[in-house]
Design a protein around this motif. Structure first.
Motif, PDB file in Angstrom:
ATOM      1  N   ALA A   1       0.467  -1.462  -0.137  1.00  0.00           N
ATOM      2  CA  ALA A   1      -0.154  -0.162  -0.236  1.00  0.00           C
ATOM      3  C   ALA A   1       0.648   1.069  -0.137  1.00  0.00           C
ATOM      4  CB  ALA A   1      -0.768  -0.045   1.534  1.00  0.00           C
TER       5      ALA A   1
ATOM      6  N   TRP B   1      -3.631  -1.043  -5.115  1.00  0.00           N
ATOM      7  CA  TRP B   1      -2.513  -0.519  -4.221  1.00  0.00           C
ATOM      8  C   TRP B   1      -1.304  -1.132  -4.620  1.00  0.00           C
ATOM      9  CZ3 TRP B   1      -5.046   1.073   1.486  1.00  0.00           C
ATOM     10  CH2 TRP B   1      -4.560   2.763   0.882  1.00  0.00           C
ATOM     11  N   CYS B   2      -1.906  -2.776  -4.207  1.00  0.00           N
ATOM     12  CA  CYS B   2      -0.930  -3.248  -4.212  1.00  0.00           C
ATOM     13  C   CYS B   2      -0.384  -4.131  -5.479  1.00  0.00           C
ATOM     14  CB  CYS B   2      -1.652  -4.673  -3.023  1.00  0.00           C
ATOM     15  SG  CYS B   2      -2.869  -6.025  -4.195  1.00  0.00           S
TER      16      CYS B   2
ATOM     17  N   LEU C   1     -10.070  -2.044  -4.352  1.00  0.00           N
ATOM     18  CA  LEU C   1      -8.955  -2.265  -3.456  1.00  0.00           C
ATOM     19  C   LEU C   1      -9.351  -3.467  -3.072  1.00  0.00           C
ATOM     20  CD1 LEU C   1      -8.667   0.652  -0.628  1.00  0.00           C
ATOM     21  CD2 LEU C   1      -7.067   0.745  -3.067  1.00  0.00           C
TER      22      LEU C   1
ATOM     23  N   CYS D   1      -5.756  -5.029   1.075  1.00  0.00           N
ATOM     24  CA  CYS D   1      -5.766  -3.657   1.195  1.00  0.00           C
ATOM     25  C   CYS D   1      -6.484  -2.980   2.391  1.00  0.00           C
ATOM     26  CB  CYS D   1      -5.546  -2.885   0.326  1.00  0.00           C
ATOM     27  SG  CYS D   1      -3.973  -3.124  -0.523  1.00  0.00           S
TER      28      CYS D   1
END
Length: 462
Positions: A19, A137-138, A162, A166
């Motif tokens: 993140a 994010w990831c 997300l 996350c």
């Protein structure tokens, strides 16, 4: 012989940085803590019906991200491993795990005996359906929560898609400046040891605590212990039924030395003028420390951390009558960077610098450093490093070098990069030969010294 099983999160730094903002990284640190704290482990064993097969090994102390178990029924060892791994995978989506089996008459013997250990890695879950929308994010798991507002480091709340992992970070992120009890991750322990204070909730706020005109840069310090295993093996050799050595709790002593030296280092750079401490603690556990401080406070902080770790651990050994044993030390990698630099890039470089310092320090306390802003994003050929002893000896000469004007230091750097003879001639002409002499013959070369004093402070102790 007793059987032990450790289940732990590996490559924690990489998982934290999946993140991109501080709030989510703090949430990840808190998630690890909640999943592996002693009472949570005991409750997990009860809920999984494993109380007759395993118990938490309190002898191992406590490190965030590690579940130490004593196996009571060897026939159920694999079942315990499988159930605990699945439990952690559910609690910490996207994290990689490692299990270690070992045997010995006690925890210390089992973990420091050659050939008694077997380990296995459980890779992180990855995206199995390539057509799915990937998490913003990831970028590893499918997004399951779409178009939700999440905080970023600028204080804004943009819309993001997300994944389940996350999204789980958000409730646990916490804010140091919020209500009591909402302090995140390892910073909760830090604030319990330094009551009445807060830590910054944004990287920009941390940089601004540098108390200098250029207050946009941070130093991320990644430290890890040296020769811890060697001390464990020495303790194991001393073990006899009536020996005092069996009463020495190595994990607890290491953890205490780490926290005590960290508090000393924070205190050394804290003016006390504001309610906010000049540090963000990303990870503190066992002999690992990963923190960020204002760039101009980096050198005093790192020096104090390295000095005090060995002092505190040496005191514990002396009090236990074990002062004749070699005292472990700690080394560090230091990255100077703008507060907006992606943290994943900073961590990768800090890890490489730490390995560099440990490799060349040869079990002595040492540090390696790199300035991303002025030297680029990658380590340099012949990357500099210093042992703590050499670093301590350099503080006085570095103070003198810092006393030159910025333009004089820039001129010296140009000559240093061109020709050492020209450098000496220029220094002689400016009547500064005595200032640069220590960096011609000593372990710290002039170009390296100039990179350090770029982030120096006028009140550094010699």
């Amino acid at each position: 012989m007793k059987t032990f099983l450790d289940v732990g999160v590996i490559r924690v730094q990489s998982w934290l940085t999946l993140a991109p903002n501080l709030h989510a990284r703090r949430g990840a640190s808190t998630m690890i803590r909640k999943a592996t704290e002693p009472e949570a482990v005991r409750q997990m064993l009860r809920e999984l019906g494993l109380e007759s097969a395993a118990l938490r090994c309190d002898e191992a102390g406590h490190i965030d991200g590690v579940i130490p178990l004593r196996i009571l029924d060897d026939s159920k060892k694999k079942d315990v491993e499988r159930h605990v791994v699945r439990h952690l995978q559910a609690k910490l989506p996207g994290a990689s795990l490692k299990t270690q089996h070992c045997e010995g008459k006690d925890w210390l013997s089992a973990h420091h005996s050659a050939g008694s250990s077997q380990s296995f890695e459980w890779p992180a879950v990855v995206l199995e359906w390539p057509m799915a929308k990937v998490c913003d994010w990831c970028h590893r798991l499918p997004a399951t929560h779409e178009a939700i507002r999440v905080p970023d480091d600028s204080g804004q709340t943009p819309f993001k898609d997300l994944c389940i992992g996350c999204i789980q970070r958000l409730p646990d992120g916490g804010y140091s400046t919020g209500k009591p009890g909402e302090e995140p991750g390892p910073e909760k322990d830090l604030l319990e040891l330094l009551p009445g204070r807060k830590v910054p909730d944004r990287t920009k706020s941390l940089a601004e605590l540098g108390e200098v005109q250029d207050n946009t840069h941070l130093a991320t310090v990644y430290a890890d212990g040296n020769a811890i295993g060697r001390l464990g093996r020495s303790l194991r050799k001393l073990q006899e039924p009536d020996s005092d050595a069996t009463t020495f709790e190595l994990p607890g002593a290491i953890s205490s030395a780490t926290w005590s030296s960290l508090i000393d280092a924070v205190t050394s750079i804290d003016t006390g003028d504001t309610p906010v401490l000049p540090i963000i603690a990303h990870l503190v556990g066992g002999d690992d420390v990963l923190v960020s401080v204002p760039a101009h406070k980096a050198w005093r902080f790192t020096r104090t951390l390295l000095e005090k770790f060995s002092e505190h651990l040496g005191t514990a050994l002396n009090e236990a009558g074990l002062g004749h044993l070699e005292t472990p030390s700690i080394s560090a990698g230091v990255v100077i960077h703008h507060h907006t630099t992606p943290f994943a890039d900073v961590i990768e470089l800090a890890d490489a610098l730490l390995k560099h310092s440990k490799r060349h320090g040869r079990a002595k306390p040492a540090l390696a450093w790199h300035d991303i802003t002025h030297e680029g994003p990658e380590m340099l050929p012949g990357q500099p490093f210093l042992t703590l002893e050499d670093f301590q000896d350099c503080f006085g000469p570095l103070n003198k070098l810092f006393g030159l004007s910025a333009s004089q230091r820039l001129t010296l750097l140009d000559y240093a990069q061109a020709n050492e003879d020209l450098l000496l001639q220029q220094a002689q002409r400016l009547d500064h030969r005595d200032v640069i002499e220590p960096f011609i013959t000593g372990p710290l070369r002039i170009a390296q010294a100039l990179s350090i004093v770029r982030w120096w402070r006028s009140d550094e102790p010699a």
